[in-house]
Design a protein around this motif. Sequence first.
Motif, mmCIF file in Angstrom:
data_model
loop_
_atom_site.group_PDB
_atom_site.id
_atom_site.type_symbol
_atom_site.label_atom_id
_atom_site.label_comp_id
_atom_site.label_asym_id
_atom_site.label_seq_id
_atom_site.Cartn_x
_atom_site.Cartn_y
_atom_site.Cartn_z
ATOM 1 N N GLN A 49 2.165 3.040 2.456
ATOM 2 C CA GLN A 49 2.060 4.395 3.004
ATOM 3 C C GLN A 49 1.343 4.398 4.353
ATOM 4 O O GLN A 49 0.685 5.361 4.723
ATOM 5 C CB GLN A 49 1.342 5.338 2.018
ATOM 6 C CG GLN A 49 1.974 5.397 0.647
ATOM 7 C CD GLN A 49 3.452 5.774 0.684
ATOM 8 O OE1 GLN A 49 3.841 6.671 1.415
ATOM 9 N NE2 GLN A 49 4.264 5.083 -0.100
ATOM 10 N N SER A 50 1.478 3.273 5.063
ATOM 11 C CA SER A 50 0.851 3.084 6.377
ATOM 12 C C SER A 50 -0.668 3.206 6.325
ATOM 13 O O SER A 50 -1.301 3.624 7.300
ATOM 14 C CB SER A 50 1.429 4.067 7.412
ATOM 15 O OG SER A 50 2.752 3.699 7.736
ATOM 16 N N GLN A 51 -1.232 2.802 5.204
ATOM 17 C CA GLN A 51 -2.684 2.786 5.040
ATOM 18 C C GLN A 51 -3.163 1.340 5.028
ATOM 19 O O GLN A 51 -2.772 0.550 4.173
ATOM 20 C CB GLN A 51 -3.090 3.483 3.741
ATOM 21 C CG GLN A 51 -2.696 4.948 3.673
ATOM 22 C CD GLN A 51 -3.401 5.782 4.720
ATOM 23 O OE1 GLN A 51 -4.601 5.650 4.943
ATOM 24 N NE2 GLN A 51 -2.644 6.652 5.387
ATOM 25 N N MET A 52 -4.019 0.987 5.988
ATOM 26 C CA MET A 52 -4.478 -0.389 6.118
ATOM 27 C C MET A 52 -5.155 -0.895 4.845
ATOM 28 O O MET A 52 -4.904 -2.005 4.382
ATOM 29 C CB MET A 52 -5.431 -0.497 7.319
ATOM 30 C CG MET A 52 -5.866 -1.926 7.647
ATOM 31 S SD MET A 52 -7.231 -2.528 6.604
ATOM 32 C CE MET A 52 -8.533 -1.402 7.106
ATOM 33 N N ALA A 53 -6.033 -0.071 4.266
ATOM 34 C CA ALA A 53 -6.759 -0.496 3.071
ATOM 35 C C ALA A 53 -5.806 -0.742 1.903
ATOM 36 O O ALA A 53 -5.995 -1.696 1.121
ATOM 37 C CB ALA A 53 -7.799 0.553 2.691
ATOM 38 N N THR A 54 -4.790 0.100 1.788
ATOM 39 C CA THR A 54 -3.790 -0.091 0.730
ATOM 40 C C THR A 54 -3.045 -1.402 0.942
ATOM 41 O O THR A 54 -2.824 -2.176 0.001
ATOM 42 C CB THR A 54 -2.797 1.080 0.710
ATOM 43 O OG1 THR A 54 -3.505 2.289 0.504
ATOM 44 C CG2 THR A 54 -1.751 0.898 -0.391
ATOM 45 N N ALA A 55 -2.654 -1.675 2.183
ATOM 46 C CA ALA A 55 -1.948 -2.920 2.497
ATOM 47 C C ALA A 55 -2.816 -4.138 2.203
ATOM 48 O O ALA A 55 -2.333 -5.159 1.686
ATOM 49 C CB ALA A 55 -1.509 -2.916 3.957
ATOM 50 N N LEU A 56 -4.100 -4.037 2.524
ATOM 51 C CA LEU A 56 -5.023 -5.143 2.247
ATOM 52 C C LEU A 56 -5.060 -5.443 0.751
ATOM 53 O O LEU A 56 -4.923 -6.600 0.316
ATOM 54 C CB LEU A 56 -6.417 -4.795 2.773
ATOM 55 C CG LEU A 56 -7.464 -5.918 2.824
ATOM 56 C CD1 LEU A 56 -8.572 -5.557 3.810
ATOM 57 C CD2 LEU A 56 -8.083 -6.202 1.454
ATOM 58 N N ASN A 57 -5.238 -4.395 -0.062
ATOM 59 C CA ASN A 57 -5.315 -4.583 -1.520
ATOM 60 C C ASN A 57 -4.000 -5.087 -2.090
ATOM 61 O O ASN A 57 -3.987 -5.954 -2.978
ATOM 62 C CB ASN A 57 -5.713 -3.268 -2.187
ATOM 63 C CG ASN A 57 -7.146 -2.859 -1.863
ATOM 64 O OD1 ASN A 57 -7.992 -3.707 -1.595
ATOM 65 N ND2 ASN A 57 -7.411 -1.562 -1.872
ATOM 66 N N GLN A 58 -2.890 -4.536 -1.597
ATOM 67 C CA GLN A 58 -1.584 -4.980 -2.089
ATOM 68 C C GLN A 58 -1.343 -6.453 -1.753
ATOM 69 O O GLN A 58 -0.863 -7.229 -2.600
ATOM 70 C CB GLN A 58 -0.473 -4.121 -1.481
ATOM 71 C CG GLN A 58 -0.399 -2.716 -2.028
ATOM 72 C CD GLN A 58 0.639 -1.863 -1.305
ATOM 73 O OE1 GLN A 58 0.967 -2.105 -0.142
ATOM 74 N NE2 GLN A 58 1.175 -0.871 -2.003
ATOM 75 N N THR A 59 -1.688 -6.844 -0.525
ATOM 76 C CA THR A 59 -1.485 -8.231 -0.125
ATOM 77 C C THR A 59 -2.377 -9.168 -0.922
ATOM 78 O O THR A 59 -1.938 -10.260 -1.335
ATOM 79 C CB THR A 59 -1.747 -8.412 1.381
ATOM 80 O OG1 THR A 59 -0.959 -7.478 2.121
ATOM 81 C CG2 THR A 59 -1.412 -9.814 1.834
ATOM 82 N N ALA A 60 -3.622 -8.764 -1.156
ATOM 83 C CA ALA A 60 -4.531 -9.580 -1.967
ATOM 84 C C ALA A 60 -3.949 -9.789 -3.363
ATOM 85 O O ALA A 60 -3.998 -10.900 -3.913
ATOM 86 C CB ALA A 60 -5.902 -8.923 -2.048
ATOM 87 N N ASP A 61 -3.378 -8.742 -3.944
ATOM 88 C CA ASP A 61 -2.765 -8.851 -5.276
ATOM 89 C C ASP A 61 -1.557 -9.780 -5.246
ATOM 90 O O ASP A 61 -1.353 -10.585 -6.173
ATOM 91 C CB ASP A 61 -2.337 -7.462 -5.773
ATOM 92 C CG ASP A 61 -3.525 -6.569 -6.109
ATOM 93 O OD1 ASP A 61 -4.645 -7.093 -6.264
ATOM 94 O OD2 ASP A 61 -3.321 -5.342 -6.202
ATOM 95 N N VAL A 62 -0.745 -9.671 -4.191
ATOM 96 C CA VAL A 62 0.447 -10.535 -4.071
ATOM 97 C C VAL A 62 0.027 -11.997 -3.930
ATOM 98 O O VAL A 62 0.620 -12.890 -4.560
ATOM 99 C CB VAL A 62 1.311 -10.097 -2.874
ATOM 100 C CG1 VAL A 62 2.392 -11.130 -2.568
ATOM 101 C CG2 VAL A 62 1.949 -8.742 -3.150
#
Length: 341
Positions: free
Chosen positions: A220-233
């Motif tokens: 959703q173009s949210q940096m913090a969300t992308a960080l958490n999602q990438t960490a999970d991946v």
Amino acid sequence: MTALAARGLAARALAARALAARALAARALAARALAAALFASGLLAALPARAGEIAVIVKTVNSTFWQNVQKGAETAMKGVQGHSLTFQGPAAESAIADQVNMVENAVNRRVAGIVLAPSDPDALVPAVKKAWEARIPVVILDSGLAKSAEPYYQAFLATDNRKAGELAARALIARTGPEGKIAVMSYVAGTGSEVGRVGGFTDYVKAHSKLQIVGPYYSQSQMATALNQTADVLAAHPDLKGLFGANEPTAIGMGRAVKQAGRADRIAAVGFDGNQDLQDFVKDGTLAAIVVQGSFRMGELGVATVAKVLAKQKVDKFIDTGVVLVTKENIGTDEAKNVLY
């Protein structure tokens, strides 16, 4: 004068006023009909331009990409006479209803022209149609609208997002090789730029390699969300060979996650857009490359194009604003410097 004569004179005066009022109403109705006919037939260009506000409405004001678009728009205004500039956007790209309201408000206050980067290909169509009905020219930036909206805007300025996605895919495959597993970190599902960019990337990967694609995941173009999602991946796929971060905040979050996990030397990551954070990631090797749009040029050309429309000059329906692949090897070149921000 007798009372009877006076009453007759008053009656004739009243009848004359009524006749004049009917004639005035008839002329107004005829003028509206003529304007409608001119508008429908495309002859409205013969009417004089209206001076006033050029409203630039972007996906969000909380992004250096869109702030660079604003700088380009402000630069273009130096060559535009008789108009003023306003710049606005929602707090987040996902706040689509807020953006719709901004466009509708611009129409209601009768701006001279609108430059719009739509956050949703369908939700913004009714508002753009209202602008067309109000004879307010609209220039679209970055993300396209649904095909049904094509008659309602004058020009579409954007990166060829499909080609840009293919460029990112080629850069990633060159670093991962043709086999293994990669993940796609995307932003807002269904946005015109996202559909073209991620679609071009995934189609190229499938056609030119045997790489397995994990995702896409939507930040959703949210940096913090992308960080958490990438960490999970990264945690779920220890054998991951590559990552694609499809827009600025997503790529920043992706880069931070890779760096925090200490896996920059084992994962090839390609981002999109070119703010200072992403440039630093390229320089230190966290990202192998970034695909950078001409955001300044997008804003500059957007305002210049709507100004041309207002001046009754011909403009192209689609204008490609281009991309540059930036790596550690070419980040110091003029070509890269012209698009980085």
